[in-house]
Each structure stands twice: as C-alpha cells, then as structure tokens.
Scaffold this motif. Sequence first.
Motif, short mmCIF file in Angstrom:
data_model
loop_
_atom_site.label_atom_id
_atom_site.label_comp_id
_atom_site.label_asym_id
_atom_site.label_seq_id
_atom_site.Cartn_x
_atom_site.Cartn_y
_atom_site.Cartn_z
N LYS A 1 -16.75 -3.86 0.61
CA LYS A 1 -16.00 -3.55 1.84
C LYS A 1 -14.54 -3.24 1.53
N ILE A 2 -13.94 -4.03 0.64
CA ILE A 2 -12.54 -3.79 0.28
C ILE A 2 -12.38 -2.44 -0.40
N ILE A 3 -13.27 -2.14 -1.35
CA ILE A 3 -13.19 -0.86 -2.05
C ILE A 3 -13.34 0.30 -1.08
N LYS A 4 -14.27 0.19 -0.15
CA LYS A 4 -14.47 1.26 0.84
C LYS A 4 -13.20 1.49 1.65
N THR A 5 -12.54 0.39 2.04
CA THR A 5 -11.29 0.51 2.81
C THR A 5 -10.17 1.12 1.97
N LEU A 6 -10.03 0.64 0.73
CA LEU A 6 -8.94 1.12 -0.12
C LEU A 6 -9.12 2.57 -0.55
N LYS A 7 -10.36 3.04 -0.58
CA LYS A 7 -10.59 4.44 -0.93
C LYS A 7 -9.94 5.40 0.07
N LEU B 1 0.82 -1.22 0.00
CA LEU B 1 0.00 0.00 0.00
C LEU B 1 0.85 1.26 0.00
N GLN B 2 1.91 1.25 0.76
CA GLN B 2 2.73 2.45 0.94
C GLN B 2 3.64 2.74 -0.24
N ASN B 3 3.80 1.77 -1.15
CA ASN B 3 4.74 1.95 -2.25
C ASN B 3 4.11 1.90 -3.64
N SER B 4 2.85 1.58 -3.73
CA SER B 4 2.17 1.54 -5.03
C SER B 4 1.71 2.94 -5.43
N ASP B 5 1.95 3.30 -6.68
CA ASP B 5 1.43 4.57 -7.20
C ASP B 5 -0.08 4.51 -7.35
N VAL B 6 -0.55 3.38 -7.86
CA VAL B 6 -1.97 3.09 -8.03
C VAL B 6 -2.27 1.84 -7.21
N ILE B 7 -3.35 1.85 -6.47
CA ILE B 7 -3.69 0.73 -5.59
C ILE B 7 -4.36 -0.37 -6.39
N SER B 8 -3.96 -1.62 -6.14
CA SER B 8 -4.62 -2.75 -6.80
C SER B 8 -4.87 -3.86 -5.78
N TYR B 9 -5.82 -4.71 -6.13
CA TYR B 9 -6.16 -5.81 -5.23
C TYR B 9 -6.75 -6.96 -6.02
N HIS B 10 -6.78 -8.15 -5.39
CA HIS B 10 -7.45 -9.32 -5.93
C HIS B 10 -8.62 -9.67 -5.02
N SER B 11 -9.71 -10.10 -5.61
CA SER B 11 -10.80 -10.66 -4.79
C SER B 11 -11.64 -11.59 -5.64
#
Length: 359
Positions: A252-258, A233-243
């Motif tokens: 819930k994940i999107i709300k947290t990552l926002k 999280l601290q080093n990505s320019d753009v945030i990405s995830y798998h689900s």
Amino acid sequence: MRWNKEKAWEWYNSRAWLRGCNYMSADCANRTDQWQEHGFEERFKTTEAELALMRNTGFNSVRLIPEFIVWKLEHDGFMERFERYISLCDKYGISCMIVLANDCMPPASETWRMTTLGEQPYDIGYHGGRKNSQHGVLSGISPHPFFDDPVLREEYFNMVREIVTKYKNDSRICIWDVYNEPGNSKRQSVTLPILKKMFSLLREIDPAQPLTCGLWNFYSKDPDQKTLNDYMLQNSDVISYHSYGPYTENVKIIKTLKKEERPIINTEWLGRCLHNDVFSLFPLFYLEKIGCYNWGFVAGKYQTYEPWEGTWKSYESGNAEGVDFTKWFHDLYRPNHRPYDPKEIALIKEFCNLADKEG
C-alpha cells in the motif's frame, strides 16, 4: 534546487539495484563505538570481515550514521576514520548512504547522560543495548542533546557542512539521507525549522548525489507530522520510507509513493516479530526495483535482534496480539557469521544474482 524527475530517474537507473543494510559492526555498543578512536582498530578489523561477508551475501550498499559527539571531540581523527570507513566499503564494492541528522532520542530521564568517549556501557537483553531506549514508551517530547542547544546546533550544522562539502562529488557516497525520522520522539513541533535548515544548507552545497528524507510515520494524523511528511516528499530528490509492517502495508505504501513518479528506497525494514520478513519483502523490493536497507547485519552488542522495548511494554499491558516473540527482530547473521536462517540468505543471494545478471 530539487532535482527534476528525469534527473532522479537517470541517477537511479544508472546504478545497480541498491540493496544493503543499516550497519555498524557487531562489536559496537553504539555509534560512538563505531567512530571513536578508543578500540577503533580492532573494530575496523571486524568491519572488514563483515563487509566481506556482506559482499558474499550480495549486498552493495550500507546506510551509515556519523556521530556528532565524536566529530566534536576528536575532529581530525573522526574525519580520518570516516575516510577509512568509506574507502573500506568501496574496496568491497559497497557504496554508502550517509544519514546527517536523527530524531530517535531516548525519553527524558534522570538516568540519561550525554554520551562520552571511551569504553561504552550496554545493557544485556535490550534492543539498542540500553534500557532507557528511544524505542521505549514516551510520555512527552524527548530532548535533543544537540539541536536543543543553540551553540551545539550551529556546531552540528558545521559538521554537516564539512562532511558534505568534502564528499559532494565522491562516488563512494551514493546518497545523502538528510534527516532520520524527523518528528520522532514527539519532536514534531520543533523539528520542521531544523529540517528546513538542513535542506537549505545541502542545496547551497549542491552535491552530485541526490538528497532524500524517509517517511516513517506514514499514516500519522498529527497535523505537525503530516506537515513534516509533506515537506519531506516535496523536497526529496529520491523518495524513501521506513516500514516494519507486513507485506500488505508495504504494498500500500509503495502504491501511494509511486504517485510521486520518483525512484523509491526503503531505508529501514526487517521486523520479523511484526511479520516484516525477508521471504515476502525482499522479492517485492526486487520486483518493484525498490532500493532496500534492512536494519542490522551481524548480531552483536547493539542487540537489535531483541524486540523494541515498546513492544515488550505493549505485551506486558496486554496489547501485543500478533507479535511473534519467537523470532529475531533485526539482523541477518549470528555472531559466528552463520545465518540466523540459511533460507533467508539463500533467497537474498538468489535475487541479488538475478538483479546483477539483468544489469
């Protein structure tokens, strides 16, 4: 240096909504097949037909994973084929996200052997085309064929350095995915220094494209995995995830990552057996302008329409309540290029057309 939030949003908002898939052609048994010289010309014809289908579907990007062993053993040919591949994608208006490392390793086994070039074997009826799969049940840490060997590890970094340096200003590549699922295969304790080396190497090259590294074990309580997640999280320019979880989990994940206040991309999704489906998730990604890359496109030798081996093992031990084995896991099209479900494709086209009209 990590991009600031303003630069990340400027990059993201300058592009059409990113939507596509994790891709290899249906006649590939694995990624060695995707990149090696043996059989490449025939598979390249398949790739072109599938990219045309992809464009017609409304997709505009693919996520690709190069294969180190091909780079090492067929270096010049690999680099030529890599160029042809991204050029062909560009011909059909499809950008490329390039994944530079991977922790999805099969479990330690006496039957496992280092991949070799040539005709690639595969097992019928198994997700990923092999019984001894990274999606099976792990009893302990899996060996990494490249990063656990000091000599091969340095060669691997050389591959990354060469590819990123050559394409650091190439608009056909939209983003660098630094490391796929770091810490998977129970490798949490050994991956962090490698992940740090990868980010450091790429920051030195300073590509025009952003860097990302997708969170995949979002709710892990393992302290080593939590450390990896924080670093990603601290080093990505753009945030990405798998689900591969259901609609509610993604919300819930999107709300947290926002809370990171950066663009978000889901780089792996679509697990129908687990109620992670097109009808609920694709409209959500459109509405939130979350970039999205489902796993798979045309069903083939890699057989990712089959459930994970671990899912079958859970069922056999009585722990797969709620899994719908009547549905394909991944992939959107049948081998004859007809949809798995025509209603899925109609919905995808509808929202892709909406996104394109909005610009």
